[in-house]
Design an enzyme around this catalytic site. Sequence first.
Site, PDB file in Angstrom:
ATOM      1  N   PHE A   9       0.802  -1.205   0.000  1.00  0.00           N
ATOM      2  CA  PHE A   9       0.000   0.000   0.000  1.00  0.00           C
ATOM      3  C   PHE A   9       0.843   1.266   0.000  1.00  0.00           C
ATOM      4  CE2 PHE A   9      -2.621  -3.322   1.753  1.00  0.00           C
ATOM      5  CZ  PHE A   9      -3.774  -3.185   1.018  1.00  0.00           C
ATOM      6  N   GLY A  10       2.140   1.113  -0.099  1.00  0.00           N
ATOM      7  CA  GLY A  10       2.974   2.302  -0.140  1.00  0.00           C
ATOM      8  C   GLY A  10       4.320   2.056   0.494  1.00  0.00           C
TER       9      GLY A  10
ATOM     10  N   LYS B 116       4.546   5.548   7.239  1.00  0.00           N
ATOM     11  CA  LYS B 116       4.058   4.755   6.105  1.00  0.00           C
ATOM     12  C   LYS B 116       3.211   5.666   5.241  1.00  0.00           C
ATOM     13  CE  LYS B 116       2.310   0.662   4.543  1.00  0.00           C
ATOM     14  NZ  LYS B 116       2.821  -0.649   4.602  1.00  0.00           N
TER      15      LYS B 116
ATOM     16  N   ASP C  57       0.164 -14.407   9.989  1.00  0.00           N
ATOM     17  CA  ASP C  57       1.447 -14.414   9.279  1.00  0.00           C
ATOM     18  C   ASP C  57       2.583 -14.119  10.249  1.00  0.00           C
ATOM     19  OD1 ASP C  57       3.110 -14.791   7.159  1.00  0.00           O
ATOM     20  OD2 ASP C  57       2.861 -12.791   6.328  1.00  0.00           O
TER      21      ASP C  57
END
Length: 848
Positions: free
Chosen positions: A541-542, A558, A655
Amino acid sequence: MKTIHHQTIIFMFMFFPCIVLAIDTITSTKPLTINQTLVSATEIFELGFFDPGNNNLYIGIWYKQIEPKTYVWVANRDTPVTSSTGILTIGENGNIIVLNQAQTAVWTSNQSVSNANTVAQLLDSGNFVLRMENDENPENYIWQSFENPTDTLLPGMKLGLDRKTDVNRFLRSWKAKTDPSSGDYNFKMNIDGLPEIFISTDMKTVYRSGPWNGKRFSGVPEMKSVSVIEFDFENNSNEITYSFKVLNSSVYSRLIMSYSGTLERYTWVRSSNMWSEYWFAPRDQCDGYRKCGPFGYCDANDSPVCQCMKGFRPKNQQAWDLRDGSDGCVRNSELDCGSDKFLPLKNMKLPESSKAFVDQSMNLSRCAAICKSNCSCTAYANTDITEGGSGCVMWAVDLFDMRQYAESEGGQDLYVRVAVSDWDQTPTIGASENGSSNNVAKLIVAITVGSCAVITILLLLFYLRRKKMQRLKNSSINRKGPHERSQDFLMSEGINIVHSKKEYSSETTTDDLELPLFDFTTLTIATNNFSDENKLGQGGFGCVYKGILIEGEIIAVKRLSRTSGQGVEELRNEVRLIAKLQHRNLVRLLGCCIEVEEKLLVYEYMENKSLNTILFDKEKSGRLDWQKRFHIISGIARGLLYLHQDSRLRIIHRDLKASNVLLDREMNPKISDFGMARIFGGDQTEAETKKVVGTHGYMSPEYAMDGLFSIKSDVFSFGVLMLEIVSGKKNRGFYYANNQLNLLGHTWNLWTQGKALELVDESIRTEFSKDEVLRCIQLGLLCVQEHAEDRPNMSKVLLMLSSDVVNMPQPKYPGFCLGKRHHDVESSTKHDESLTLNGVTVTILDGR
Ligand SMILES: *[C@@H]1O[C@H](CO)[C@@H](O)[C@H](O)[C@H]1NC(C)=O
Ligand SMILES: *[C@@H]1O[C@H](CO)[C@@H](O)[C@H](O)[C@H]1NC(C)=O
Ligand SMILES: *[C@@H]1O[C@H](CO)[C@@H](O)[C@H](O)[C@H]1NC(C)=O
Ligand SMILES: *[C@@H]1O[C@H](CO)[C@@H](O)[C@H](O)[C@H]1NC(C)=O
Ligand SMILES: *[C@@H]1O[C@H](CO)[C@@H](O)[C@H](O)[C@H]1NC(C)=O
Ligand SMILES: *[C@@H]1O[C@H](CO)[C@@H](O)[C@H](O)[C@H]1NC(C)=O
Ligand SMILES: *[C@@H]1O[C@H](CO)[C@@H](O)[C@H](O)[C@H]1NC(C)=O
């Protein structure tokens, strides 16, 4: 195994002394019966009848010295001898034939032979050849097994097109472990365009090697690290072939298309008497064919792995967010031909190139000029990367099946056409503009950055002065930790922050939590205008940047990309969610910034990056002594317990892995990346998901196989992580020596043999608490048990970790114990831990 083998030899020596005399030829008068074998001159290979375990007889070749037998070639794979006896001989027409009990030929070499004076010989290369008995040139073969491969490529064998006979030789797998008949998978060269080799079944393509780039296949960067093996690719008037040779004749190496669909290279390790898996493909989910659709590329070090190039956006944002990249990317703006630019991408596996246009004589600048002038040309690259690059390949089609490697791994430069309106000066994924036309733009950027820097320095000096005076006032009363200092700063900036000083569960008690809002300019200054030097990594997302606030506090920012599907409302929700999750062992969100075009999240900065960068690095792992490791294990356990139980939102991480555990200056662990976490209602503990996300090596069996996830699948990942921390080894790493067993299997073996302490990382062997280590190993094994219901939950885990009075149960057999089991997992779920130790994986909640 070995002792049986020796007994057999002794037995055979006593009763069939003739067999031991190495005979390597058969003639029409000296055939081969099922009790006999041919042995090559220096006893490397052996040929004879064998029964693979399905009660049929086949003629095959195997390594004489190696047990259990490793078959490299099978003659009559689809026409076995079903009777109890058979003969290999030279037929009347001079061909090699296999006869069954009824004396009918089940297999023949089927050549037109001028006279019948032929002999068949097994050579030391493993080649079984048919030649005239008294040919002056003994290498004048009428027929050879090397030209009729089964599933194995031996040194000297050639895969690909023989232009003279127009035969395209390929490997085809066995059907099953005990069935050599033609199986589902083949490994075959596509000679169109730039030749590449594909693994495919009749139904679908599974994997693509990428074109040969002069040194190796574009999609197999590992080929460069093999010193004793030399790879060769030929394209001339006789052939287009791939082959390899082994430079040291005492080293055995073979490439096999296995019945499970993976291509595997093994080398024989004499010292340990076993085959070691050197390489395999598909290796990770980025190796999955067309994983990221047209114009998408795959980056295994990123999350999600599918990415769009600059100037492109996901075609189906929703599927993309759910990590299904197969629809690929579309252009943000239409091309205009004349004004288009070419985006340079580094370390790429070239796109599928069977339809590409190739001219080996063109240089790159000529290639660029032609591609630019032809409006249908979408990309170009060098065909050969040796000696600075040469040759030209151009695509006029959609680009498929690209992936990007880490700098150190491999890949090559690729130039992709983008509309000039999608082109701006901020450098993108590894892009380095090197054209004179952009010098003006560079100048502008330089001036902007320069003046920003000056302003920043001035502001910094001013603030430091102010702060120093303030601090002089305060310090005698109150010494503060870094976090509180940052909040001081936030408050001094007029930001309202609600925070709790409770150490363990600092979850706020009010719903209307207010999150600090940062000013975009503040963050621009802090990150030096989001400069490349400050970039910590790039995610789905970036990008994440390191930033220094005027006060001196280091943060991780972020910056969500504009094309990201994250709407303002979704972002708010996410921020609210994260803000509610506050715990000492979770990466903390410090604030956010939502302005018209810009969406940014601000996290605490973690000095020591992620756990994997230290733990798996031989140089650095010594910095983590046992005490620190135990501290890290306990911290992760607490963080996970908090996610599972203590936070009001029941969160399953899904994860958890070493690269998602960040370490602060004091080596306190903090869990990051909740990108895949799902929020659970109060009592829901298990859910089914169609799309399995996670990292291979950490996924529990029920999750990897059935997509069934629960808090117990996190417990499994935690168990793996715990054993990795104790041993300093990856559960599943490319370089893990013993490939039959992964770390779990290895640990289990040591445990059952009472040698568990041998697992401990060598770099901390000198000093550790035996009891704690044993407890951790036992607990790790309890966490990775095959059945989810056997695994303890996190509160039990913490209890067992923290006290030695609890009577711990004996662990049962671990799940996913065999290293080879990964074949069973659907290809889309494969994702090996990144090999680059400094690779920065960044996802939505990752703050560095
Ligand atoms: C092969 O050996 C078995 C005993 O091991 C014997 O019974 C059989 O007759 C032999 N067959 C041939 C064709 O020599
Ligand atoms: C032998 O080869 C010929 C052509 O080369 C082919 O037509 C024939 O089917 C083959 N026979 C066998 C038994 O493979
Ligand atoms: C392969 O060789 C042929 C003949 O030498 C040549 O025409 C062709 O362009 C070559 N192909 C590639 C991809 O290099
Ligand atoms: C070849 O390999 C063997 C065993 O791996 C080793 O002992 C020997 O020194 C090697 N020879 C050369 C010339 O490298
Ligand atoms: C590339 O090839 C063209 C002719 O095809 C030649 O004019 C040019 O000088 C070459 N460029 C380089 C850098 O060698
Ligand atoms: C542009 O490239 C395509 C594909 O290589 C080719 O078919 C076409 O003839 C080219 N057009 C021109 C004007 O060169
Ligand atoms: C940029 O171009 C110069 C010469 O024009 C060359 O020396 C340099 O290696 C190029 N840099 C990159 C990153 O391609």
